[in-house]
Design a protein around this motif. Structure first.
Motif, PDB file in Angstrom:
ATOM      1  N   SER A  82       2.925   1.480 -13.460  1.00  0.00           N
ATOM      2  CA  SER A  82       1.636   1.079 -12.889  1.00  0.00           C
ATOM      3  C   SER A  82       0.843   2.269 -12.357  1.00  0.00           C
ATOM      4  O   SER A  82       1.394   3.327 -12.052  1.00  0.00           O
ATOM      5  CB  SER A  82       1.856   0.091 -11.736  1.00  0.00           C
ATOM      6  N   LEU A  83      -0.447   2.040 -12.231  1.00  0.00           N
ATOM      7  CA  LEU A  83      -1.335   2.940 -11.500  1.00  0.00           C
ATOM      8  C   LEU A  83      -1.657   2.258 -10.179  1.00  0.00           C
ATOM      9  O   LEU A  83      -2.256   1.178 -10.161  1.00  0.00           O
ATOM     10  CB  LEU A  83      -2.623   3.193 -12.287  1.00  0.00           C
ATOM     11  N   VAL A  84      -1.227   2.849  -9.070  1.00  0.00           N
ATOM     12  CA  VAL A  84      -1.491   2.295  -7.743  1.00  0.00           C
ATOM     13  C   VAL A  84      -2.502   3.197  -7.044  1.00  0.00           C
ATOM     14  O   VAL A  84      -2.241   4.376  -6.810  1.00  0.00           O
ATOM     15  CB  VAL A  84      -0.196   2.190  -6.908  1.00  0.00           C
ATOM     16  N   LEU A  99      -4.282  -2.070  -6.316  1.00  0.00           N
ATOM     17  CA  LEU A  99      -5.084  -1.451  -5.268  1.00  0.00           C
ATOM     18  C   LEU A  99      -4.482  -1.736  -3.898  1.00  0.00           C
ATOM     19  O   LEU A  99      -4.160  -2.886  -3.574  1.00  0.00           O
ATOM     20  CB  LEU A  99      -6.513  -2.000  -5.330  1.00  0.00           C
ATOM     21  N   ILE A 100      -4.294  -0.674  -3.110  1.00  0.00           N
ATOM     22  CA  ILE A 100      -3.917  -0.799  -1.701  1.00  0.00           C
ATOM     23  C   ILE A 100      -5.130  -0.366  -0.884  1.00  0.00           C
ATOM     24  O   ILE A 100      -5.604   0.767  -1.032  1.00  0.00           O
ATOM     25  CB  ILE A 100      -2.712   0.082  -1.338  1.00  0.00           C
ATOM     26  N   MET A 101      -5.619  -1.239  -0.041  1.00  0.00           N
ATOM     27  CA  MET A 101      -6.825  -0.959   0.743  1.00  0.00           C
ATOM     28  C   MET A 101      -6.446  -0.794   2.210  1.00  0.00           C
ATOM     29  O   MET A 101      -5.911  -1.716   2.828  1.00  0.00           O
ATOM     30  CB  MET A 101      -7.841  -2.087   0.572  1.00  0.00           C
ATOM     31  N   PRO A 105     -11.313  -5.096 -10.844  1.00  0.00           N
ATOM     32  CA  PRO A 105     -10.508  -5.362 -12.030  1.00  0.00           C
ATOM     33  C   PRO A 105      -9.016  -5.138 -11.763  1.00  0.00           C
ATOM     34  O   PRO A 105      -8.242  -4.996 -12.699  1.00  0.00           O
ATOM     35  CB  PRO A 105     -11.032  -4.325 -12.999  1.00  0.00           C
ATOM     36  N   ALA A 106      -8.588  -5.044 -10.508  1.00  0.00           N
ATOM     37  CA  ALA A 106      -7.192  -4.761 -10.208  1.00  0.00           C
ATOM     38  C   ALA A 106      -6.309  -5.962 -10.534  1.00  0.00           C
ATOM     39  O   ALA A 106      -6.710  -7.111 -10.385  1.00  0.00           O
ATOM     40  CB  ALA A 106      -7.035  -4.393  -8.735  1.00  0.00           C
ATOM     41  N   ALA A 107      -5.070  -5.677 -10.969  1.00  0.00           N
ATOM     42  CA  ALA A 107      -4.103  -6.741 -11.227  1.00  0.00           C
ATOM     43  C   ALA A 107      -3.623  -7.359  -9.918  1.00  0.00           C
ATOM     44  O   ALA A 107      -3.199  -8.505  -9.886  1.00  0.00           O
ATOM     45  CB  ALA A 107      -2.921  -6.192 -12.018  1.00  0.00           C
ATOM     46  N   GLY A 108      -3.704  -6.608  -8.828  1.00  0.00           N
ATOM     47  CA  GLY A 108      -3.338  -7.110  -7.513  1.00  0.00           C
ATOM     48  C   GLY A 108      -3.914  -6.218  -6.441  1.00  0.00           C
ATOM     49  O   GLY A 108      -4.063  -5.012  -6.645  1.00  0.00           O
ATOM     50  N   VAL A 109      -4.277  -6.810  -5.317  1.00  0.00           N
ATOM     51  CA  VAL A 109      -4.885  -6.066  -4.217  1.00  0.00           C
ATOM     52  C   VAL A 109      -4.161  -6.392  -2.923  1.00  0.00           C
ATOM     53  O   VAL A 109      -3.936  -7.564  -2.611  1.00  0.00           O
ATOM     54  CB  VAL A 109      -6.379  -6.403  -4.047  1.00  0.00           C
ATOM     55  N   THR A 110      -3.778  -5.363  -2.170  1.00  0.00           N
ATOM     56  CA  THR A 110      -3.162  -5.535  -0.864  1.00  0.00           C
ATOM     57  C   THR A 110      -4.046  -4.873   0.180  1.00  0.00           C
ATOM     58  O   THR A 110      -4.366  -3.692   0.056  1.00  0.00           O
ATOM     59  CB  THR A 110      -1.765  -4.895  -0.815  1.00  0.00           C
TER      60      THR A 110
END
Length: 219
Positions: free
Chosen positions: A30-32, A140-142, A187-192
Motif C-alpha cells: 500500500s501507499l499510506v 490516508l492518515i489525517m 479517492p483513498a481506499a480508507g481514511v483514518t
C-alpha cells in the motif's frame, strides 16, 4: 482493511472502543499518506515511529522494506546545496523532489509511508491514480489538530508560513476532515482521522498480506 486506533473516524471500518489499540494495519504494497495542517506533527510522528533523526536527506528503508518518505528529507537534500537561498525560494524545488520520490517509490513497487501536503486534494488524487495504475491502494492518515496547535508546531520547527496561506490551508483542511468523517472522501481506499491524543497512542504502522486483513489487531 483494519483501521482501529482509538478516537478514530475511519471510512469502511468501525471505530474501535476505548480499548488499548496501538497500531494501524494496511495491506502489504500500500501507499499510506500522512496528512495534516503545516505544523500538525506529521514529521514528528514519522520520526517517532521509524526512529528518524531529522537529518536524513534520502528516503529511509524501514523494517520489511517499507520506504519512509518525509518532505523534510528533500528539504535537507536541497538545503545543503542551496544554503544561501532563502527557505521560501527553496520550497517549490523541495516539494517537487518530495512528490517525485513518492511517485518513484510507488512505481517501483514499494510499500510506502509518506508525508503529504494534506490540504492539496490534487496531490491525493494524483497519488491515488498512480497507486491504482500499479494495482495498489492508497490509504490516508489525517492528523487533525487545532490551528493554534499547528501554528505552535510551525514556530517550534522554525518555519512559519504566512497568515493568508495558513488560513487557506485551514479552510481546505476542515472540508477534507468533514468529508472523511462523513465517509465521503475519495479517492483513498480508507481514511483514518487521528486527534493529537490518538496519534500519541499509535506505536506501529503494520503491513500484512491481504489475506490477514480480516481481524482486529491485538490490544
Amino acid at each position: 482493511m483494519v483501521l482501529y486506533p482509538c478516537e478514530v473516524h475511519a471510512m469502511a471500518a468501525t471505530p474501535a472502543s476505548q480499548a488499548s489499540v496501538n497500531e494501524l494495519r494496511y495491506p502489504t504494497g500500500s501507499l499510506v499518506m500522512l496528512s495534516g495542517l503545516p505544523g500538525a506533527g506529521k514529521s514528528t510522528l514519522l520520526e517517532r515511529l521509524y526512529s528518524l533523526t531529522g537529518e536524513e536527506s534520502e528516503p529511509v528503508v524501514a523494517e520489511g522494506g517499507v520506504l519512509v518518505i518525509d518532505s523534510r528529507q528533500a528539504r535537507k537534500r536541497w538545503g545543503r546545496v542551496l544554503r544561501p537561498v532563502p527557505s521560501r525560494l527553496q520550497t517549490p524545488l523541495v516539494h517537487t523532489t518530495h512528490t517525485w520520490r513518492v511517485a518513484r517509490a510507488v512505481m517501483g513497487g514499494h510499500t510506502v509511508v509518506a508525508h503529504t501536503r494534506g490540504t492539496w486534494p490534487h496531490l491525493l488524487y494524483g497519488f491515488a491514480w498512480l497507486a491504482r495504475r500499479m494495482n495498489r491502494d492508497m490509504y490516508l492518515i489525517m492528523l487533525d489538530v487545532e490551528p493554534e496547535t499547528a501554528l505552535a508546531g510551525q514556530h517550534a520547527r522554525g518555519r512559519v508560513i504566512s497568515r493568508i496561506t495558513f488560513a487557506r490551508h485551514c479552510r481546505r483542511w476542515r472540508v477534507l476532515v468533514d468529508r472523511a468523517s462523513a465517509g465521503s472522501l475519495p479517492p483513498a481506499a480508507g481514511v483514518t482521522v487521528l486527534s493529537r491524543t490518538a496519534a500519541a497512542l499509535v506505536q506501529h504502522i503494520r503491513f500484512v498480506p491481504q489475506a490477514d486483513q480480516g481481524g482486529r489487531p491485538a490490544s
